[in-house]
Design an enzyme around this catalytic site. Structure first.
Site, short mmCIF file in Angstrom:
data_model
loop_
_atom_site.label_atom_id
_atom_site.label_comp_id
_atom_site.label_asym_id
_atom_site.label_seq_id
_atom_site.Cartn_x
_atom_site.Cartn_y
_atom_site.Cartn_z
N GLY A 45 35.07 -29.03 -17.91
CA GLY A 45 36.02 -28.38 -17.58
C GLY A 45 36.79 -28.50 -18.88
CG ASP A 66 27.79 -33.06 -20.66
OD1 ASP A 66 27.03 -33.27 -19.99
OD2 ASP A 66 29.00 -32.70 -20.38
CB SER A 73 30.73 -27.81 -7.40
OG SER A 73 30.19 -28.95 -8.09
CG LEU A 75 29.26 -22.01 -11.95
CD1 LEU A 75 28.34 -20.82 -11.56
CD2 LEU A 75 28.96 -22.30 -13.40
CD GLN A 76 37.38 -25.41 -9.62
OE1 GLN A 76 37.07 -26.05 -10.21
NE2 GLN A 76 38.73 -25.66 -9.20
NE ARG A 77 35.73 -28.97 -12.78
CZ ARG A 77 34.88 -28.97 -11.73
NH1 ARG A 77 34.73 -28.01 -10.95
NH2 ARG A 77 33.75 -30.05 -11.82
CG ASP A 134 33.62 -37.01 -15.30
OD1 ASP A 134 32.96 -37.75 -16.02
OD2 ASP A 134 32.90 -36.10 -14.78
CB CYS A 199 37.28 -34.06 -10.52
SG CYS A 199 38.25 -34.20 -11.96
#
Length: 254
Positions: A45, A66, A73, A75-77, A134, A199
């Site tokens: 994100g 990473d 889920s 792809l929303q951010r 995160d 999150c």
């Protein structure tokens, strides 16, 4: 560290023209960006806007760290990734998007989860580190490694409708000669396991990642070009529900 200022080609001068006309950046600052090496921890994100804007700005070398793969889920951010990238490593889909955006940027992908036993090796040699992870274990690990390596760190975090950004450089001093604060001066100890929801549990506004990630990218550009005043000793807080920014100052503990 930085490869050093390099001569910009005619197409680069046109590409970065809106930076070059800024007196605070200019040609010298744009050359500094082109010669810089920046590490981004997390390609999710926060990493999405950070990497997009640093690549667009012409940072010459981006290292993306990473070990996760793209899920629906995300792809929303996580706007660096698309539906067709589901199942792919985030570092690979991010690198492909950066290459399409700016061919002058060299990308080094690291499919690693950063940890105390590899953090120094992954981060050394960079001019700035940005942390968009995160979880608290990673945040403390990255902050401790950046402090050991004397590399400025831009740290961002988001949850629900709230975000924060600060810049750490405990190897430097302020204008009065006092050492700048550490991450552990701001957050002495991580919260106990289970006390802060993830999150996935608490949710997060997708656009919030864009706001905080863009602020992180701006701080990195300021560090690399010498423009403005970075967020040393200041924690910038953003509340999306009320559209309110606040700044909290903090200092070096004894």
């Amino acid at each position: 560290m930085a490869d050093g200022p390099r001569t910009l080609g005619p197409d680069e001068i046109e590409r970065y023209a809106r930076h070059i006309v800024l007196p605070e950046i200019g040609g010298r600052g744009q050359q500094a960006l082109a010669g810089a090496r920046v590490a981004m921890v997390g390609a999710g994100g926060l990493g999405s806007p950070v990497l997009t804007y640093l690549a667009a700005a012409g940072v010459g070398h981006l290292t993306i760290i990473d070990d996760d793969v793209v899920s629906l889920s995300n792809l929303q951010r996580q706007t660096l990734h698309a539906t067709g990238d589901i199942g792919a490593f985030k570092v690979d889909s991010a690198a492909a998007q950066i290459a399409a955006l700016n061919p002058h940027v060299r990308v080094d992908t690291k499919r690693n989860r950063i940890a105390p036993d590899n953090a120094d090796a992954l981060l050394e040699g960079h001019d700035v580190v940005l942390d968009g992870s995160d979880n608290f274990d990673t945040r403390y690990c990255v902050a401790d490694a950046a402090e050991r390596l004397a590399i400025p760190l831009v740290a961002g975090a988001i949850q629900r409708f709230d975000g924060s950004v600060t810049v750490l450089a405990p190897h430097r001093a302020d204008g009065d000669g006092r050492a700048l604060p550490r991450y552990r001066d701001l957050f002495p100890e991580p919260p106990r396991p289970g006390t802060v929801p993830s999150c996935a549990e608490a949710g997060v506004l997708g656009a919030l990642a864009g706001v905080i990630g863009s602020l992180m990218a701006a701080e990195a550009i300021k560090l690399l070009t010498g423009a403005g005043e970075p967020l040393f000793g200041r924690l910038l807080l953003y509340d999306a529900l009320s559209c309110r920014f606040e700044t909290m100052r903090y200092g070096r503990r004894a």
